[in-house]
Motif scaffolding. Structure first.
Motif, mmCIF file in Angstrom:
data_model
loop_
_atom_site.group_PDB
_atom_site.id
_atom_site.type_symbol
_atom_site.label_atom_id
_atom_site.label_comp_id
_atom_site.label_asym_id
_atom_site.label_seq_id
_atom_site.Cartn_x
_atom_site.Cartn_y
_atom_site.Cartn_z
ATOM 1 N N ASP A 1 0.868 -1.255 0.104
ATOM 2 C CA ASP A 1 0.220 -0.009 -0.107
ATOM 3 C C ASP A 1 1.103 1.336 0.071
ATOM 4 N N ILE A 2 2.178 1.190 0.807
ATOM 5 C CA ILE A 2 2.960 2.276 0.943
ATOM 6 C C ILE A 2 3.354 2.594 -0.481
ATOM 7 N N LYS A 3 4.108 1.592 -1.210
ATOM 8 C CA LYS A 3 4.586 1.679 -2.595
ATOM 9 C C LYS A 3 3.443 2.166 -3.463
ATOM 10 N N ASN A 4 2.378 1.648 -3.498
ATOM 11 C CA ASN A 4 1.238 2.502 -4.403
ATOM 12 C C ASN A 4 1.039 3.823 -4.084
ATOM 13 N N ILE A 5 0.984 4.327 -2.929
ATOM 14 C CA ILE A 5 0.804 5.611 -2.478
ATOM 15 C C ILE A 5 1.796 6.625 -2.766
ATOM 16 N N LEU A 6 3.025 6.159 -2.401
ATOM 17 C CA LEU A 6 4.129 6.880 -2.721
ATOM 18 C C LEU A 6 5.055 6.874 -4.108
ATOM 19 N N SER A 7 4.355 5.994 -4.753
ATOM 20 C CA SER A 7 4.852 5.884 -6.161
ATOM 21 C C SER A 7 4.915 7.134 -7.065
ATOM 22 N N VAL A 8 6.006 7.359 -7.673
ATOM 23 C CA VAL A 8 6.009 8.510 -8.596
ATOM 24 C C VAL A 8 6.501 8.255 -10.029
ATOM 25 N N ASP A 9 5.741 8.750 -10.739
ATOM 26 C CA ASP A 9 6.195 8.575 -12.318
ATOM 27 C C ASP A 9 7.481 9.102 -12.515
ATOM 28 N N PRO A 10 8.479 8.261 -12.918
ATOM 29 C CA PRO A 10 9.827 8.756 -13.262
ATOM 30 C C PRO A 10 9.872 9.889 -14.158
ATOM 31 N N LYS A 11 8.945 9.891 -15.040
ATOM 32 C CA LYS A 11 9.183 11.042 -16.222
ATOM 33 C C LYS A 11 8.787 12.399 -15.670
ATOM 34 N N LYS A 12 8.112 12.316 -14.487
ATOM 35 C CA LYS A 12 7.805 13.795 -13.906
ATOM 36 C C LYS A 12 8.781 14.500 -12.871
#
Length: 437
Positions: A356-367
């Protein structure tokens, strides 16, 4: 105070009229109420006349320890009472429309230090409870020059570090605040840092400069919405900035619940240490973590490490005493050696919620800025910069099209010439054949 202590008042200009050291008056000349009055009139203070124009607080063993007396300004004493002048600015930046409250002060290179690079100035500001002052826009830059440095430079000749450096010729702040300031001189493409001299002239110099003419720095901290203490407080703690992430309140609460570490349940096997130092008898609660050099970075100096720790929501770990030094070696760094692939167990985390933490804190590398900096030399998000970039692309495309059109015309001319030559040759051949007949 074991001995007599100097304080910042004097009556040099006019005998028995006590003022601050900068010449400003004391309301109603009220400093007189602090002097020592004795039943023996010969012991009454002040009694030094024009030869004693400074004041001291009596030693603690004196019968009147809270009273003052006049002394010669050349009177040799080690003790003196100091304070820090803080200038605060509240403003709305016209560049990003954000409201800010900053409190600034000038700090000197300590006499015990032989080095005064940008890193030394950063550490001194942090010891004083703040950070090296950023230059956000022309308004706060002008305020620092006029309200913070003008008084200092009127009393001493030196240069002072500020918290702005250049990357590829563009100003950038060490604390990641935006840099809209336009009053700075142009910087070369080599990385350099901002200093201001006693003539209020700004210049760019190498960040590792260590010069006898450079002995100051301007520090700041966020305004507290009230009076700012004049005596340096304990280093302030800042939470990681999450305002730029679009996260709803329920998600924040869930993250707090998942990531919460109960200090009462931490021990020497974790990454948090609770201890009372035997040196200064202060109780401390520190949580440590190991951070790696990001793959996108080519440099990993002490400044880069400090910035990475600050980006992660903390500071570069200090060595306070033998206990926390041993804890860092045995509990924090030993885990790195045991898990060379970086798969280090998290302490105090509900492992069922890691996904859940990974999904919440995931960031698009291209941004990310790192991705953008790979594609361009310096990331610029200002509309003017984007417009200039668009115009440049349009001009470049126009030039290429123009060249292609010219080439096409030349090719057409060449083809036409070849056809004409072939036609003439054929006619010539026909005429020759007819003549032979």
């Amino acid at each position: 105070m074991k001995g007599e202590t100097f304080i910042g008042v004097m009556d040099v200009a006019e005998e028995d009229t006590w003022t601050h050291l900068d010449g400003s008056s004391i309301a109603n000349n009220d400093f007189w109420s602090t002097f020592w009055i004795d039943a023996d009139l010969s012991l009454n203070q002040p009694n030094g006349g024009p030869t004693q124009n400074c004041a001291v607080i009596n030693r603690r063993s004196h019968s009147l320890p809270n009273k003052t007396q006049d002394k010669s300004c050349t009177y040799r004493r080690k003790e003196m009472l100091c304070y820090k002048k803080v200038n605060c600015l509240k403003w709305n930046s016209t560049s990003d429309q954000l409201y800010r409250e900053h409190c600034y002060w000038f700090t000197n290179k300590p006499s015990s230090m032989t080095s005064w690079t940008i890193v030394d100035a950063m550490n001194k500001c942090r010891d004083d409870g703040g950070y090296l002052a950023p230059l956000i826009d022309d308004q706060n830059y002008q305020f620092i020059k006029d309200d913070v440095l003008s008084t200092v430079f009127s009393l001493k000749s030196t240069r002072a570090w500020l918290g702005t450096h250049s990357i590829m010729g563009s100003p950038t702040n060490w604390n990641n605040d935006p840099a809209f300031v336009t009053l700075l001189s142009w910087s070369s493409f080599a990385e350099k840092c901002v200093v201001i001299d006693s003539n209020q002239m700004q210049s760019w110099i190498p960040c590792n400069t260590n010069s006898s003419t450079l002995a100051g720095a301007v520090c700041f901290k966020q305004g507290l919405g009230g009076d700012v203490p004049l005596i340096s407080p304990e280093p302030i703690t800042c939470e990681p900035e999450i305002s730029s992430i679009n996260v709803n309140s329920t998600t924040v609460e869930e993250l707090k619940r998942i990531l919460f570490i109960d200090p009462e349940h931490t021990n020497d096997n974790g990454n948090c240490l609770n201890w009372t130092s035997t040196t200064d008898t202060k109780y401390r609660h520190h949580c440590y973590w190991f951070t790696n050099k990001p793959f996108s970075m080519t440099s990993w100096t002490i400044v880069d490490a400090m910035n990475q720790c600050r980006y992660d929501g903390g500071y570069l770990a200090p060595i306070i005493d033998s206990l926390n030094y041993k804890f860092i070696k045995d509990a924090v760094l030993s885990a790195i050696e045991k898990h060379p692939n970086g798969d280090i167990p998290l302490i105090g985390v509900n492992f069922t919620s890691v996904e859940d933490i990974k999904n919440i804190l995931s960031v698009d590398p291209k941004k990310t800025n790192a991705y953008k900096l790979k594609r361009i030399s310096v990331y610029e998000d200002r509309p003017v910069a984007k417009a200039i970039g668009s115009v440049g692309v349009a001009v470049l495309i126009s030039v290429i099209i123009f060249i292609i059109v010219l080439d096409c015309q030349r090719m057409q001319q060449c083809i036409s010439k070849k056809k004409t030559k072939k036609s003439k040759k054929r006619k010539h051949n026909k005429v020759g054949t007819s003549d032979q007949n």
